[in-house]
Motif scaffolding. Sequence first.
Motif, PDB file in Angstrom:
ATOM      1  N   ALA A 217      27.728  45.576  29.497  1.00  0.00           N
ATOM      2  CA  ALA A 217      29.147  45.936  29.429  1.00  0.00           C
ATOM      3  C   ALA A 217      29.354  47.404  29.786  1.00  0.00           C
ATOM      4  N   ALA A 218      28.473  48.268  29.302  1.00  0.00           N
ATOM      5  CA  ALA A 218      28.585  49.691  29.623  1.00  0.00           C
ATOM      6  C   ALA A 218      28.322  49.948  31.105  1.00  0.00           C
ATOM      7  N   SER A 219      27.358  49.233  31.659  1.00  0.00           N
ATOM      8  CA  SER A 219      26.991  49.444  33.060  1.00  0.00           C
ATOM      9  C   SER A 219      28.101  49.023  34.014  1.00  0.00           C
ATOM     10  N   PHE A 220      28.783  47.911  33.701  1.00  0.00           N
ATOM     11  CA  PHE A 220      29.792  47.366  34.605  1.00  0.00           C
ATOM     12  C   PHE A 220      31.225  47.692  34.181  1.00  0.00           C
ATOM     13  N   GLY A 221      31.377  48.546  33.169  1.00  0.00           N
ATOM     14  CA  GLY A 221      32.712  48.922  32.729  1.00  0.00           C
ATOM     15  C   GLY A 221      33.474  47.778  32.096  1.00  0.00           C
ATOM     16  N   GLU A 222      32.754  46.891  31.413  1.00  0.00           N
ATOM     17  CA  GLU A 222      33.374  45.725  30.792  1.00  0.00           C
ATOM     18  C   GLU A 222      33.598  45.968  29.302  1.00  0.00           C
ATOM     19  N   LYS A 223      34.402  45.100  28.716  1.00  0.00           N
ATOM     20  CA  LYS A 223      34.625  45.154  27.277  1.00  0.00           C
ATOM     21  C   LYS A 223      33.699  44.158  26.578  1.00  0.00           C
ATOM     22  N   LEU A 224      33.317  44.494  25.367  1.00  0.00           N
ATOM     23  CA  LEU A 224      32.528  43.602  24.529  1.00  0.00           C
ATOM     24  C   LEU A 224      33.306  43.418  23.231  1.00  0.00           C
ATOM     25  N   CYS A 225      33.679  42.180  22.954  1.00  0.00           N
ATOM     26  CA  CYS A 225      34.515  41.874  21.787  1.00  0.00           C
ATOM     27  C   CYS A 225      35.788  42.723  21.777  1.00  0.00           C
ATOM     28  N   GLY A 226      36.329  42.932  22.969  1.00  0.00           N
ATOM     29  CA  GLY A 226      37.598  43.642  23.092  1.00  0.00           C
ATOM     30  C   GLY A 226      37.501  45.151  23.112  1.00  0.00           C
ATOM     31  N   LEU A 227      36.287  45.711  23.007  1.00  0.00           N
ATOM     32  CA  LEU A 227      36.126  47.161  22.976  1.00  0.00           C
ATOM     33  C   LEU A 227      35.492  47.677  24.265  1.00  0.00           C
ATOM     34  N   ASP A 228      35.978  48.805  24.742  1.00  0.00           N
ATOM     35  CA  ASP A 228      35.447  49.468  25.929  1.00  0.00           C
ATOM     36  C   ASP A 228      34.105  50.101  25.566  1.00  0.00           C
ATOM     37  N   MET A 229      33.008  49.498  26.061  1.00  0.00           N
ATOM     38  CA  MET A 229      31.683  49.968  25.665  1.00  0.00           C
ATOM     39  C   MET A 229      31.356  51.326  26.250  1.00  0.00           C
ATOM     40  N   GLN A 230      31.825  51.610  27.468  1.00  0.00           N
ATOM     41  CA  GLN A 230      31.556  52.930  28.042  1.00  0.00           C
ATOM     42  C   GLN A 230      32.155  54.022  27.171  1.00  0.00           C
ATOM     43  N   ALA A 231      33.398  53.828  26.762  1.00  0.00           N
ATOM     44  CA  ALA A 231      34.058  54.824  25.918  1.00  0.00           C
ATOM     45  C   ALA A 231      33.391  54.904  24.542  1.00  0.00           C
TER      46      ALA A 231
END
Length: 402
Positions: free
Chosen positions: A183-197
Amino acid sequence: MPYVVQPGDTLLRIARMFNVNKESLLAANPGISTVNPLFPGLLLSVPAQTAFIYRVQTGDTLLGIAGKFGLTLHALMNANRHQELKQLQPGALLTMPCAGSSRIVDGRAEYGQRELMADAESLAKAYPFLQVEKIGASVMGKPIIAIRLGEGPVKLHINAGMHANEWITTSLLMTFLEDAAKAASFGEKLCGLDMQALLQRVTLWVVPLVNPDGAELVQEGLQPDHPHAQELLRWNKGSERFNKWKANIRGVDLNDQFPAFWEEETARRGTDGPGPRDYPGPSPLSEPEAKALAEFTAEQQFDCVVALHTQGQEIYWNYRGYEPPEAEQMARKLGKDSGYKPVKLSGSDAGYKDWFIFQFRKPGFTVEVGYGVNPLPVEAFPDLNEEVRLLLVSAMEAARSK
């Protein structure tokens, strides 16, 4: 297909390797059972993988079809060697081989040291921002590793696999780590949260398998050439079934090893010596696994810790009044997000969570994953994974908000 059993093989591991189910493997080999361990050198018959048929549509390309079904181009071409594939014709029928898991971490079978080390290496290659380091070694010399994800100022630690027959927590934690890294690598959310942020605020350190020797014993049984075979049989009251074994390979319960009223825990347990469970050892941190985890924790000065165990679907958050004021509120958040029940526990000492709270006065949680009898069945992995993912994302969010 013939297959010769190798050291460490189990029915589920072989089934996972060839992407078949355990039932078909048992049906093809009526002389084996799920009760007795497999011995190296045994010749098994592995049933052929299943396949299905796809009708080529207008505009299809081989590469596009392969991508649609999660296959490599080589696998698709190899399954259709009898056909002319240079020019696809709409309506043509292609054999689609059964795809293996597209994930690195695969929780469909026993998960121990060899799976962990291979997956840690693969994850580090797929996601170079992961950091893998050795923090110690088990009694039998197996590396105990930690993996870092994120660069935030708040440090969250999660460990798993401290009790031998609770090894499923290791594959659950590694699955979560892969999901979070992806999720962090592809700018995706995990369980609704922005993993990069989230990972710019939180650094996650995981120790996926604290007790590799014990996990191996539970998963593979006692092999005749095991260096501690005689002692283990004696401590297990002569039984060769080790599915109820929680301790490390010296018969010490690692979650009774930490210097937080250890003497009182020893008196409460009242165990005579080494065994499957509840023996706190001759002294606090006498075992290399517990010592490695304690030293790593002291070195990193974590802001919050979570220890994954099984089972009960509960969250223990307090310790003798030493927990900080925000601990109960954090536990309620974890419970609300995961469906687990926060429990104020008493009458327990010397656990990792207990020691962390006592030593550092920071939030620490023991999470009892799932519900049933240990070891929890591998078949429950998908449901457990959903529960753990929600809870650990919630823990990261709660840590960020501290």
